[in-house]
Motif scaffolding. Structure first.
Motif, PDB file in Angstrom:
ATOM      1  N   CYS A 207     -15.257  22.618   8.078  1.00 16.44           N
ATOM      2  CA  CYS A 207     -14.367  21.669   7.776  1.00 16.44           C
ATOM      3  C   CYS A 207     -14.758  20.421   7.895  1.00 16.44           C
ATOM      4  CB  CYS A 207     -12.969  21.960   8.433  1.00 16.44           C
ATOM      5  SG  CYS A 207     -11.702  20.760   7.984  1.00 16.44           S
ATOM      6  N   CYS A 208     -15.174  19.934   9.138  1.00 21.85           N
ATOM      7  CA  CYS A 208     -15.513  18.530   9.400  1.00 21.85           C
ATOM      8  C   CYS A 208     -17.120  18.354   9.682  1.00 21.85           C
ATOM      9  CB  CYS A 208     -14.633  18.115  10.612  1.00 21.85           C
ATOM     10  SG  CYS A 208     -15.219  18.958  12.078  1.00 21.85           S
TER      11      CYS A 208
ATOM     12  N   CYS B 155     -10.291  21.111  14.275  1.00 21.76           N
ATOM     13  CA  CYS B 155      -9.666  21.686  13.021  1.00 21.76           C
ATOM     14  C   CYS B 155      -8.920  22.918  13.015  1.00 21.76           C
ATOM     15  CB  CYS B 155     -11.038  22.053  12.210  1.00 21.76           C
ATOM     16  SG  CYS B 155     -11.886  20.473  11.700  1.00 21.76           S
TER      17      CYS B 155
ATOM     18  N   CYS C 163     -19.015  23.381  12.028  1.00 25.11           N
ATOM     19  CA  CYS C 163     -17.735  23.520  11.476  1.00 25.11           C
ATOM     20  C   CYS C 163     -17.591  23.620  10.084  1.00 25.11           C
ATOM     21  CB  CYS C 163     -16.744  22.567  12.212  1.00 25.11           C
ATOM     22  SG  CYS C 163     -14.730  22.764  11.410  1.00 25.11           S
TER      23      CYS C 163
ATOM     24  N   ILE D 294     -18.873  19.148  12.095  1.00 22.20           N
ATOM     25  CA  ILE D 294     -19.554  18.817  13.823  1.00 22.20           C
ATOM     26  C   ILE D 294     -19.875  20.115  14.230  1.00 22.20           C
ATOM     27  CG2 ILE D 294     -17.237  19.841  14.923  1.00 22.20           C
ATOM     28  CD1 ILE D 294     -17.504  17.410  16.662  1.00 22.20           C
TER      29      ILE D 294
HETATM   30 ZN   LIG Z   1     -13.881  20.785  12.570  1.00 23.50          ZN
END
Ligand SMILES: [Zn+2]
Length: 104
Positions: A22-23, A47, A20, A25
């Motif tokens: 964004c995060c 997300c 991901c 993961i």
């Molecule tokens: Zn994420």
């Protein structure tokens, strides 16, 4: 332009999973959301839901309709529930988290 997602060696990690943006993961590509014009960008479902909720917030800013008012109230209620930690309660936490998926 092709709608097929493009994965590069940088995006693909263990067992074909992607990360991901964004995060960070890691999950299977079919469990991720890709951006239309940038299929190299993967967002995990959590997300993606967050981005969706933020889009509602941005859209509602400066809007005076009844729907925007109700969504604002629900957002405030959600923030209060999270501030008090009720979403982590053994008794009602599961129900609140489930309900949170369907609220703006
Ligand atoms: Zn994420």
């Amino acid at each position: 332009m092709s709608a097929e997602p493009i994965s590069t060696a940088v995006d693909t990690h263990d067992e074909g999973n992607v990360q991901c943006w964004c995060c960070d993961i890691s999950d299977a590509p079919e469990r991720m959301v890709q951006l239309g014009n940038h299929p190299e960008v993967h967002l995990c479902l959590r997300c993606a839901h967050f981005v969706h909720q933020r889009a509602w917030e941005v859209e509602d800013e400066g809007t005076r309709g009844a729907g925007a008012f109700a969504r604002g109230r629900l957002r405030n209620l959600r923030a209060e529930v999270m501030r008090r930690g009720w979403h982590q309660s053994r008794l009602i936490g599961g129900g609140l988290r489930w309900l949170g998926k369907y609220l703006p």
